[in-house]
Design a protein around this motif. Structure first.
Motif, short mmCIF file in Angstrom:
data_model
loop_
_atom_site.label_atom_id
_atom_site.label_comp_id
_atom_site.label_asym_id
_atom_site.label_seq_id
_atom_site.Cartn_x
_atom_site.Cartn_y
_atom_site.Cartn_z
N HIS A 29 -8.03 -2.00 5.37
CA HIS A 29 -7.94 -0.54 5.25
C HIS A 29 -8.93 -0.04 4.19
CE1 HIS A 29 -3.52 -0.58 6.81
NE2 HIS A 29 -4.40 -0.74 7.78
N ASP A 30 -9.46 1.16 4.48
CA ASP A 30 -10.37 1.77 3.52
C ASP A 30 -9.63 2.49 2.40
OD1 ASP A 30 -12.71 2.67 6.12
OD2 ASP A 30 -12.81 1.03 4.67
N ARG A 68 -12.32 0.75 -8.25
CA ARG A 68 -12.35 0.21 -6.88
C ARG A 68 -13.52 -0.77 -6.83
NH1 ARG A 68 -10.78 2.35 -1.66
NH2 ARG A 68 -10.71 0.47 -0.35
N GLN A 69 -13.20 -2.03 -7.03
CA GLN A 69 -14.24 -3.05 -7.17
C GLN A 69 -14.86 -3.43 -5.83
OE1 GLN A 69 -11.09 -3.26 -8.30
NE2 GLN A 69 -10.98 -4.24 -10.32
N ALA A 70 -14.07 -3.28 -4.78
CA ALA A 70 -14.51 -3.64 -3.43
C ALA A 70 -13.56 -2.94 -2.48
CB ALA A 70 -14.47 -5.15 -3.24
N GLN A 71 -13.85 -3.01 -1.19
CA GLN A 71 -12.96 -2.37 -0.23
C GLN A 71 -11.53 -2.91 -0.39
OE1 GLN A 71 -12.51 -3.79 3.63
NE2 GLN A 71 -12.41 -1.81 4.63
N ALA A 72 -11.43 -4.19 -0.72
CA ALA A 72 -10.12 -4.82 -0.74
C ALA A 72 -9.45 -4.81 -2.11
CB ALA A 72 -10.23 -6.25 -0.24
N LYS A 73 -10.09 -4.30 -3.13
CA LYS A 73 -9.55 -4.43 -4.49
C LYS A 73 -9.54 -3.08 -5.21
CE LYS A 73 -10.98 -9.23 -5.13
NZ LYS A 73 -9.62 -9.78 -5.08
N PHE A 74 -8.38 -2.79 -5.81
CA PHE A 74 -8.19 -1.51 -6.49
C PHE A 74 -7.31 -1.78 -7.70
CE2 PHE A 74 -8.55 2.84 -6.96
CZ PHE A 74 -7.45 3.62 -6.63
N THR A 93 -1.87 0.89 0.84
CA THR A 93 -3.07 1.11 1.64
C THR A 93 -2.71 1.91 2.88
OG1 THR A 93 -2.89 -0.81 3.12
CG2 THR A 93 -3.83 -1.21 0.95
N SER A 94 -3.70 2.49 3.49
CA SER A 94 -3.51 3.15 4.78
C SER A 94 -4.79 3.08 5.59
CB SER A 94 -3.05 4.60 4.62
OG SER A 94 -4.08 5.41 4.11
N ASP A 95 -4.61 3.20 6.89
CA ASP A 95 -5.72 3.13 7.82
C ASP A 95 -6.21 4.56 8.08
OD1 ASP A 95 -6.09 1.64 11.16
OD2 ASP A 95 -7.48 2.76 9.90
N ALA A 96 -7.47 4.81 7.80
CA ALA A 96 -8.03 6.16 8.00
C ALA A 96 -7.93 6.61 9.45
CB ALA A 96 -9.48 6.19 7.54
N ARG A 97 -7.87 5.64 10.37
CA ARG A 97 -7.81 5.99 11.79
C ARG A 97 -6.37 6.24 12.25
NH1 ARG A 97 -10.44 0.47 13.39
NH2 ARG A 97 -8.99 -0.02 11.71
N GLY A 98 -5.40 5.93 11.39
CA GLY A 98 -4.00 6.06 11.78
C GLY A 98 -3.53 7.49 11.73
N ARG A 99 -2.97 8.00 12.80
CA ARG A 99 -2.53 9.38 12.87
C ARG A 99 -1.29 9.62 12.02
NH1 ARG A 99 0.95 12.33 16.28
NH2 ARG A 99 0.39 14.52 16.45
N SER A 100 -0.44 8.61 11.94
CA SER A 100 0.82 8.82 11.25
C SER A 100 0.67 8.85 9.74
CB SER A 100 1.82 7.72 11.61
OG SER A 100 1.44 6.49 11.02
N GLY A 101 -0.43 8.28 9.22
CA GLY A 101 -0.58 8.23 7.78
C GLY A 101 0.31 7.22 7.12
N GLU A 102 0.77 6.21 7.87
CA GLU A 102 1.67 5.21 7.31
C GLU A 102 1.04 4.51 6.12
OE1 GLU A 102 2.78 2.18 10.04
OE2 GLU A 102 4.08 1.12 8.62
N LEU A 103 1.81 4.37 5.07
CA LEU A 103 1.39 3.64 3.89
C LEU A 103 1.98 2.23 3.93
CD1 LEU A 103 1.93 6.33 1.09
CD2 LEU A 103 -0.25 5.52 1.98
N PHE A 104 1.19 1.25 3.52
CA PHE A 104 1.63 -0.14 3.44
C PHE A 104 1.64 -0.51 1.95
CE2 PHE A 104 1.50 -1.21 7.92
CZ PHE A 104 0.67 -0.22 8.43
N PHE A 105 2.81 -0.83 1.45
CA PHE A 105 2.99 -1.05 0.03
C PHE A 105 2.99 -2.52 -0.34
CE2 PHE A 105 4.08 3.10 -1.71
CZ PHE A 105 4.41 3.83 -0.57
N GLY A 106 2.54 -2.80 -1.55
CA GLY A 106 2.75 -4.10 -2.15
C GLY A 106 4.17 -4.21 -2.65
N GLU A 107 4.51 -5.32 -3.30
CA GLU A 107 5.88 -5.56 -3.74
C GLU A 107 6.15 -4.99 -5.12
OE1 GLU A 107 7.50 -9.08 -1.02
OE2 GLU A 107 6.96 -9.67 -3.07
N GLY A 108 5.16 -4.42 -5.74
CA GLY A 108 5.38 -3.71 -7.00
C GLY A 108 5.08 -4.55 -8.23
#
Lengths: 114, 112
Positions: A29-30, A68-74, A93-108
């Protein structure tokens, strides 16, 4: 392995110390986000990034900085930690192409500032 | 006043009960409504997503949106102990922008 990985999972530190929380993702995800969760206040947005060259403040950015060191690291930094920054921090993270705007979370990452 | 209000509970119900979780909001521009479920020591996960008004059903879960009253609900039928978690409502005015506003979360305990 988790798609969104946060390190450290737990950290106890003292007032005035510099702290960095790291986040890496394998979802491709971007968009990446840092949230803070406090009892009774829900999740509040600290910073977000839509791509490597794009960084934006959220509603509670004071006292925090990000990289934001890279696409995959923040990563999220507290330059001089204070006790009211004691909280549970989530990277998402979220997918810019996703219509729902779903967020995918880490475990904290649970941070305690003494 | 918060943009999104949610009763933090805790809510304790017996197994098999119907559970009703609710949120109210003040911003009439909200069009995208979500429910996230968060187990202890875990990050939230999307449970239900609804665009604009109406109902959406997925198994034992039903999400309702009443935009005229600025009120959303999540119903859980035949609740199970595995449903014990914190449920967070979230909403935004633009699905693509992802600027979600979260409620405080309601802690639910389903006891056998």
């Amino acid at each position: 392995d988790a798609d969104v990985t946060q390190t450290p999972r737990n950290r106890i530190t003292k007032t005035g110390k510099r702290i960095m929380l790291e986040c890496s993702q394998t979802k491709g995800h971007d968009r990446m986000y840092w949230y803070r969760q406090d009892p009774g206040l829900g999740l509040r947005l600290i910073y977000y990034s839509f791509d490597v060259k794009d960084i934006n403040k959220g509603e509670i950015s004071d006292g925090y900085s990000v990289s934001r060191q890279a696409q995959a690291k923040f990563s999220l930094s507290l330059e001089s930690a204070i006790p009211n920054q004691t909280a549970l921090y989530f990277c998402a993270t979220s997918d810019a192409r996703g219509r729902s705007g779903e967020l995918f979370f880490g475990e904290g990452s649970r941070l305690t500032v003494l | 006043q918060k943009e999104v209000e949610q009763d933090p509970g805790p809510l304790s119900v017996p197994e098999g009960a119907i559970v009703s979780l609710n949120c109210t909001y003040s911003n009439s521009a909200f069009q995208y409504f979500m429910w996230y479920r968060q187990y202890s020591r875990k990050g939230p996960e999307l449970l239900m997503y609804t665009y604009s008004s109406g109902n959406k059903e997925d198994g034992r879960f039903t999400a309702q949106v009443d935009k005229s009253s600025k009120y959303i609900s999540l119903f859980i039928r035949d609740s199970q102990p595995s449903d014990s978690a914190t449920y967070l409502c979230a909403m935004s005015s633009s699905g693509g922008y992802n600027k979600l506003i979260f409620g405080a979360g309601t802690r639910l305990a389903v006891h056998p």
